[in-house]
Design an enzyme around this catalytic site. Structure first.
Site, PDB file in Angstrom:
ATOM      1  N   LYS A 120       3.181  -0.768  14.764  1.00  0.00           N
ATOM      2  CA  LYS A 120       1.975  -1.408  14.236  1.00  0.00           C
ATOM      3  C   LYS A 120       1.287  -2.270  15.289  1.00  0.00           C
ATOM      4  O   LYS A 120       0.063  -2.399  15.300  1.00  0.00           O
ATOM      5  CB  LYS A 120       2.321  -2.236  13.005  1.00  0.00           C
ATOM      6  CG  LYS A 120       2.754  -1.383  11.806  1.00  0.00           C
ATOM      7  CD  LYS A 120       3.064  -2.229  10.593  1.00  0.00           C
ATOM      8  CE  LYS A 120       3.462  -1.358   9.407  1.00  0.00           C
ATOM      9  NZ  LYS A 120       3.778  -2.156   8.199  1.00  0.00           N
ATOM     10  N   LYS A 208       5.266  11.355   6.622  1.00  0.00           N
ATOM     11  CA  LYS A 208       5.451  10.837   5.275  1.00  0.00           C
ATOM     12  C   LYS A 208       4.111  10.508   4.630  1.00  0.00           C
ATOM     13  O   LYS A 208       3.191  10.025   5.292  1.00  0.00           O
ATOM     14  CB  LYS A 208       6.324   9.582   5.331  1.00  0.00           C
ATOM     15  CG  LYS A 208       6.823   9.088   3.988  1.00  0.00           C
ATOM     16  CD  LYS A 208       7.786   7.926   4.168  1.00  0.00           C
ATOM     17  CE  LYS A 208       8.287   7.415   2.818  1.00  0.00           C
ATOM     18  NZ  LYS A 208       9.202   6.261   2.978  1.00  0.00           N
ATOM     19  N   LYS A 211       0.071   5.180   2.273  1.00  0.00           N
ATOM     20  CA  LYS A 211      -1.142   4.500   1.824  1.00  0.00           C
ATOM     21  C   LYS A 211      -2.054   4.145   2.991  1.00  0.00           C
ATOM     22  O   LYS A 211      -3.257   3.964   2.812  1.00  0.00           O
ATOM     23  CB  LYS A 211      -0.765   3.212   1.070  1.00  0.00           C
ATOM     24  CG  LYS A 211      -0.083   3.445  -0.261  1.00  0.00           C
ATOM     25  CD  LYS A 211       0.076   2.149  -1.035  1.00  0.00           C
ATOM     26  CE  LYS A 211       1.081   1.226  -0.415  1.00  0.00           C
ATOM     27  NZ  LYS A 211       1.279  -0.019  -1.194  1.00  0.00           N
TER      28      LYS A 211
END
Length: 343
Positions: A120, A208, A211
């Site tokens: 991230k 995967k 969201k």
């Protein structure tokens, strides 16, 4: 001297989901569906982890509404507030306080090696916050506050659970417990999720369902209307091979979409594989879309009822907050006392 923890009558489980982005099939089939099953055999605590939602830039005007949406979806999926404790993380202040106490005993290099932080941080560049580095400690606080015996984890969260275990065992219990028979914090074990724990993207069978994926077509959200579900499945990535099958590493999309069909149709993997073994994509995709729409129909109806009755939802969260705060407060007091703070 630390006080012994009261033993729960059933194994205790804690889990939660961030209220960022809409919950999708992966959240439901991989996590929440399993939570529903746990309610009868375990003492369950399910929180909306809204404090985690602000480790990256967020819209303050949406946070409260998204928190209510996520809580309503928990209930619509089958979480029963009479059998489970449902609450918003930020409404129990012990999460923030225990996080600070654990921060002060957690080595910085333990956090710097966390894989998700590295991934991230690359995306955010110079905008990386201290909270993004530190959120695994908040996650440890979430888990440890409730004396959780078990924590449902997917592959991407195993490292965070290990951190919580290490903090509890090596940095709190080993340093501050005066009686080895009565550790201050319970060391939780992972609960490996059953079939369906890893639902993949509709646009990439090797990634995967997420969201945070910028491509809306990569996921089916729990509140997508039938026409949107049908369109997303129609556009889902496939291959030129006739017939669907499990376990072929050269066909990740076939494995994923057939797995979704096995779950939403209720057929199970064996029956689904037999029914679709010679089926082309043109025949399979409408079948999958119809099964998905029907699987989500009662959930969406229940969600609509809950959102049209805000008093009921608020009462559930209020009662959940009170139950959660009672358990969390006792744990926090043990840690405060062990670290030497005034009562």
């Amino acid at each position: 001297m630390s006080q012994p923890r009261p033993a729960p009558s059933r194994p205790r489980v804690l889990s939660g989901v961030q209220p960022t982005g809409a919950l999708h099939l992966g959240n439901w089939l991989g996590a929440i569906r399993n939570w529903v099953d746990l309610q009868d055999s375990h003492e369950t605590f399910f929180c909306v982890v809204d404090l985690h939602a602000i480790t990256v830039p967020h819209d303050p005007k949406r946070l409260a509404e998204d928190t209510l949406t996520t809580a309503a979806l928990y209930l619509a999926c089958g979480i029963d507030p009479q059998r489970a404790t449902v609450f918003a993380q930020s409404q129990v202040s012990a999460h923030s306080e225990l996080c600070w106490l654990l921060n002060c005993v957690t080595p910085l290099n333990w956090l710097e090696r966390m894989i998700q932080f590295k991934e991230k941080a690359i995306k955010q560049g110079d905008n990386v916050s201290v909270g993004l580095l530190d959120y695994p400690v908040l996650m440890a606080a979430d888990i440890l506050l409730y004396d959780a015996d078990l924590v449902p984890v997917g592959e991407d969260q195993k490292q965070h659970l290990e951190l919580a275990r290490d903090i509890a065992q090596q940095r709190i219990n080993a340093r501050y417990a005066t009686d080895p028979e009565h550790p201050i914090l319970k060391v939780p074990e992972p609960l490996i999720l059953r079939e369906g724990a890893r639902v993949m993207s509709l646009t990439d069978g090797g990634a995967k369902m997420s969201k945070s994926d910028p491509n809306e077509g990569s996921r089916i959200t729990l509140l997508d209307p039938p026409e949107v579900i049908t369109r997303k499945i129609k556009r889902a990535k496939t291959d030129p091979v006739m017939g669907l099958e499990f376990g072929n590493p050269e066909r990740p999309e076939a494995d994923n979409l057939l797995g979704l069909y096995a779950l939403v149709s209720g057929l199970g993997r064996e029956q689904a594989a037999a029914a679709c073994a010679s089926m082309g994509w043109g025949g399979f995709k409408p079948l999958l879309a119809e099964a998905t729409v029907e699987a989500l129909r009662p959930l969406q109806q229940r969600y609509g009822e809950l959102r049209s009755d805000p008093a009921t939802l608020e009462a559930v969260l209020r009662d959940g907050r009170e139950r959660a705060a009672a358990v969390a407060g006792a744990t926090l007091q043990r840690v405060r006392s062990a670290l030497g703070f005034l009562a």
